[in-house]
Design a protein around this motif. Structure first.
Motif, PDB file in Angstrom:
ATOM      1  N   GLY A  29       0.851  -1.243   0.377  1.00  0.00           N
ATOM      2  CA  GLY A  29      -0.022  -0.024   0.032  1.00  0.00           C
ATOM      3  C   GLY A  29       0.633   1.262   0.023  1.00  0.00           C
ATOM      4  N   TYR A  30       2.384   0.580  -0.144  1.00  0.00           N
ATOM      5  CA  TYR A  30       2.815   2.754  -0.084  1.00  0.00           C
ATOM      6  C   TYR A  30       2.405   3.405  -1.877  1.00  0.00           C
ATOM      7  N   LYS A  31       2.719   3.973  -2.100  1.00  0.00           N
ATOM      8  CA  LYS A  31       2.462   4.963  -2.583  1.00  0.00           C
ATOM      9  C   LYS A  31       4.682   5.450  -3.250  1.00  0.00           C
ATOM     10  N   ILE A  32       4.624   5.389  -4.638  1.00  0.00           N
ATOM     11  CA  ILE A  32       5.629   5.109  -5.174  1.00  0.00           C
ATOM     12  C   ILE A  32       5.924   6.494  -5.821  1.00  0.00           C
ATOM     13  N   ALA A  33       6.610   7.422  -5.625  1.00  0.00           N
ATOM     14  CA  ALA A  33       7.578   8.209  -6.745  1.00  0.00           C
ATOM     15  C   ALA A  33       8.532   8.148  -7.251  1.00  0.00           C
ATOM     16  N   THR A  51       7.711   1.501 -15.464  1.00  0.00           N
ATOM     17  CA  THR A  51       7.228   1.991 -15.308  1.00  0.00           C
ATOM     18  C   THR A  51       5.662   1.635 -14.872  1.00  0.00           C
ATOM     19  N   PRO A  52       4.960   1.157 -14.680  1.00  0.00           N
ATOM     20  CA  PRO A  52       3.650   0.672 -13.877  1.00  0.00           C
ATOM     21  C   PRO A  52       3.614   1.075 -12.418  1.00  0.00           C
ATOM     22  N   LEU A  53       4.744   0.480 -12.081  1.00  0.00           N
ATOM     23  CA  LEU A  53       4.546   0.459 -10.455  1.00  0.00           C
ATOM     24  C   LEU A  53       5.291   1.611  -9.556  1.00  0.00           C
ATOM     25  N   PHE A  54       4.859   3.147 -10.181  1.00  0.00           N
ATOM     26  CA  PHE A  54       5.284   4.172  -9.876  1.00  0.00           C
ATOM     27  C   PHE A  54       3.902   5.123 -10.003  1.00  0.00           C
ATOM     28  N   ASP A  55       3.773   5.607  -8.485  1.00  0.00           N
ATOM     29  CA  ASP A  55       2.494   6.737  -8.854  1.00  0.00           C
ATOM     30  C   ASP A  55       2.602   8.073  -9.632  1.00  0.00           C
ATOM     31  N   ALA A  56       3.638   8.087  -9.445  1.00  0.00           N
ATOM     32  CA  ALA A  56       3.925  10.209 -10.279  1.00  0.00           C
ATOM     33  C   ALA A  56       5.739   9.719  -9.970  1.00  0.00           C
ATOM     34  N   LEU A  57       5.967  10.849 -11.019  1.00  0.00           N
ATOM     35  CA  LEU A  57       7.378  10.425 -12.095  1.00  0.00           C
ATOM     36  C   LEU A  57       7.537  11.714 -12.467  1.00  0.00           C
ATOM     37  N   ILE A  58       8.813  12.065 -11.331  1.00  0.00           N
ATOM     38  CA  ILE A  58       8.581  13.551 -11.457  1.00  0.00           C
ATOM     39  C   ILE A  58      10.680  14.011 -11.925  1.00  0.00           C
ATOM     40  N   ASP A  59      11.052  14.081 -12.897  1.00  0.00           N
ATOM     41  CA  ASP A  59      12.125  13.723 -13.819  1.00  0.00           C
ATOM     42  C   ASP A  59      12.779  15.245 -14.174  1.00  0.00           C
ATOM     43  N   GLY A  60      13.867  15.473 -14.356  1.00  0.00           N
ATOM     44  CA  GLY A  60      14.523  16.753 -15.470  1.00  0.00           C
ATOM     45  C   GLY A  60      13.607  17.409 -16.372  1.00  0.00           C
ATOM     46  N   ALA A  77       6.449  15.189  -3.214  1.00  0.00           N
ATOM     47  CA  ALA A  77       5.855  14.431  -2.281  1.00  0.00           C
ATOM     48  C   ALA A  77       4.166  14.750  -2.759  1.00  0.00           C
ATOM     49  N   GLU A  78       4.614  16.172  -3.514  1.00  0.00           N
ATOM     50  CA  GLU A  78       2.843  16.763  -4.025  1.00  0.00           C
ATOM     51  C   GLU A  78       2.102  15.722  -4.715  1.00  0.00           C
ATOM     52  N   ALA A  79       2.819  15.187  -5.062  1.00  0.00           N
ATOM     53  CA  ALA A  79       1.605  14.583  -6.561  1.00  0.00           C
ATOM     54  C   ALA A  79       1.214  12.836  -5.948  1.00  0.00           C
ATOM     55  N   PRO A  84       6.001  16.481   3.134  1.00  0.00           N
ATOM     56  CA  PRO A  84       7.472  16.144   3.261  1.00  0.00           C
ATOM     57  C   PRO A  84       7.662  14.711   4.275  1.00  0.00           C
ATOM     58  N   GLU A  85       7.676  14.515   5.244  1.00  0.00           N
ATOM     59  CA  GLU A  85       7.961  14.458   6.246  1.00  0.00           C
ATOM     60  C   GLU A  85       7.485  12.659   6.703  1.00  0.00           C
ATOM     61  N   ASN A  86       6.444  12.122   5.735  1.00  0.00           N
ATOM     62  CA  ASN A  86       5.638  11.505   5.460  1.00  0.00           C
ATOM     63  C   ASN A  86       6.446  10.572   4.896  1.00  0.00           C
ATOM     64  N   CYS A  87       7.864  10.923   3.899  1.00  0.00           N
ATOM     65  CA  CYS A  87       7.965  10.692   2.866  1.00  0.00           C
ATOM     66  C   CYS A  87       9.381   9.740   3.558  1.00  0.00           C
ATOM     67  N   ILE A  88       9.507   8.638   2.583  1.00  0.00           N
ATOM     68  CA  ILE A  88      11.385   8.375   2.717  1.00  0.00           C
ATOM     69  C   ILE A  88      11.570   7.770   1.007  1.00  0.00           C
ATOM     70  N   VAL A  89      13.054   9.113   0.985  1.00  0.00           N
ATOM     71  CA  VAL A  89      13.765   8.461  -0.339  1.00  0.00           C
ATOM     72  C   VAL A  89      14.869   7.877  -0.025  1.00  0.00           C
ATOM     73  N   PHE A  90      14.548   7.432  -1.278  1.00  0.00           N
ATOM     74  CA  PHE A  90      16.041   6.251  -1.641  1.00  0.00           C
ATOM     75  C   PHE A  90      16.613   7.433  -2.948  1.00  0.00           C
ATOM     76  N   GLU A  91      18.673   7.038  -2.042  1.00  0.00           N
ATOM     77  CA  GLU A  91      19.284   7.375  -2.440  1.00  0.00           C
ATOM     78  C   GLU A  91      20.636   7.025  -3.364  1.00  0.00           C
ATOM     79  N   ASP A  92      21.200   7.461  -4.020  1.00  0.00           N
ATOM     80  CA  ASP A  92      22.101   6.700  -4.433  1.00  0.00           C
ATOM     81  C   ASP A  92      23.701   7.788  -4.346  1.00  0.00           C
ATOM     82  N   ALA A  93      23.489   9.242  -4.189  1.00  0.00           N
ATOM     83  CA  ALA A  93      24.134  10.275  -4.102  1.00  0.00           C
ATOM     84  C   ALA A  93      24.055  10.961  -2.436  1.00  0.00           C
TER      85      ALA A  93
END
Length: 141
Positions: A29-33, A51-60, A77-79, A84-93
């Motif tokens: 049930g997690y939303k994924i962007a 692509t179908p696994l994502f609820d929102a796509l924010i790119d360049g 988060a807005e999409a 924001p405080e209810n979001c977890i970001v996964f980052e490699d940089a």
């Protein structure tokens, strides 16, 4: 060359465990962007068949400033209609970790712990990792 390389990408090129992790999180049930500064992120997701696994796509093509500015994550988060405080970001940089924290989000580093040490949790990859593992680890950070 980069655009030629993108044409060779297949679902077998997904990072270890990432597809299973995303599918499981979505099933729970997690939303994924996607939040990426790359203008090629969506074509890459398409090539990876994710692509179908994502609820929102924010790119360049949507953001105007790059990380460490948190715009890409805040738009994600807005999409998703999440604070924001209810979001977890996964980052490699490092710049992405800084952007997530500036945006008041928790962040999971994916890669080398000694490089991504400012993240709330770090994993080498997502192989065998679940959202419950992550939530437990970041709740102690």
């Amino acid at each position: 060359w980069y655009l030629e390389f993108i044409e060779t990408v297949t679902p077998e090129d997904v990072l270890p465990g990432a597809d299973v992790f995303i599918k499981n999180a979505k099933a729970e049930g997690y939303k994924i962007a996607l939040g990426s500064a790359s203008k090629n992120a969506i074509p890459i997701l398409n090539k990876l068949s994710l692509t179908p696994l994502f609820d929102a796509l924010i790119d360049g093509n949507v953001v105007t400033v790059s990380k460490p500015n948190p715009e890409v994550f805040l738009k994600g988060a807005e999409a998703l209609h999440l604070a924001p405080e209810n979001c977890i970001v996964f980052e490699d940089a490092i710049a992405g970790i800084e952007a997530a924290h500036i945006g008041n989000m928790k962040v999971v580093g994916i890669g080398e712990a000694n490089v991504l040490d400012k993240a709330d949790a770090v994993y080498e990859n997502l192989d065998g990792i679940s959202m419950s593992n992550i939530l437990e680890k970041i709740s102690h950070s």
